[in-house]
Design a protein around this motif. Sequence first.
Motif, short mmCIF file in Angstrom:
data_model
loop_
_atom_site.label_atom_id
_atom_site.label_comp_id
_atom_site.label_asym_id
_atom_site.label_seq_id
_atom_site.Cartn_x
_atom_site.Cartn_y
_atom_site.Cartn_z
N GLY A 166 0.81 -1.20 0.00
CA GLY A 166 0.00 0.00 0.00
C GLY A 166 0.85 1.26 0.00
O GLY A 166 1.71 1.45 -0.86
N LYS A 167 0.64 2.11 1.01
CA LYS A 167 1.40 3.36 1.08
C LYS A 167 2.82 3.16 1.61
O LYS A 167 3.65 4.06 1.53
N ASP A 168 3.08 1.99 2.17
CA ASP A 168 4.42 1.68 2.66
C ASP A 168 5.34 1.43 1.46
O ASP A 168 5.10 0.54 0.65
#
Length: 281
Positions: A99-101
């Motif tokens: 995801g945003k990681d």
Amino acid sequence: MALWCENMALPPRVLVAPRPSGANGQGNILLLRHPKLEEETQYLFTDGQLHEFNWFKERYGSWFLGDYVCEDGSVYYCTLVDPIFVLLPLFEAARMSNGKDLGKFRQLDEILYIEGYPGYQHLMSIAGKHMELVCEVKEVANMKFFRLDDSKVLTWMCCKVHSIKEAISKLGKNYAAQGERELLKEAVQIIRENLKDEPWLMVLCKKLQLDISEINDMAKTNDTSFCADSSPVPAPARPSEGGVGNSSAKSSKGRPAKKLKPEVGSKNIKDMFRRVTRSGT
């Protein structure tokens, strides 16, 4: 009179490849994963350059090798391949993004350690230099850590496409007469052979405003055309992993080497020359 090849485990084959400059005169044949198909594929690594094997055969033909007649008239030839294509799936998996990681930074020896594929270790000497083009790099205590950067990968892919497009436009009148969009499709069609559809080909097509389904349809058409013209004679086994002069027919895992099918790159080359010839150039 004894033939020079009578003690060979397998019949000789014709290979067109660069001559290694090392003292032993050998390169290394590495068993790696194909970056798109994920199949075991062999590459030649010599003098710091990575080459892919291609195979071509006319319906009828043979080779005279000194006093020996090689009934199989096929020819293997090596062409340069950008190591980034081959290493891209490894670096993508190593960062473990979610995801945003954006994922983790890893050292080269950790990224290139793939169980069952020791061939990647041979690329340690060139991997850092090439992958810096598509990775974020952090240096801590004289040690470098890499993390794949999507924006850098996209920039690199676009540069590849535009370089290939310029080269294609100079092949002959048949190509020079094509419009900008058609040349872009041809260029993307070439590099798609080493790129997975998701995420890289989809991202690239979106950036260039091309329809990915149209690109894949072009590939199917080229494959069908090539298969119709190809010889039905099955290909001989690939060279084995190790030195170029090694006559063993098994891979490093002890399994028989796969039959060599016409490589994707050779399809493009054959189709390219066929169309240029028709144009009278």
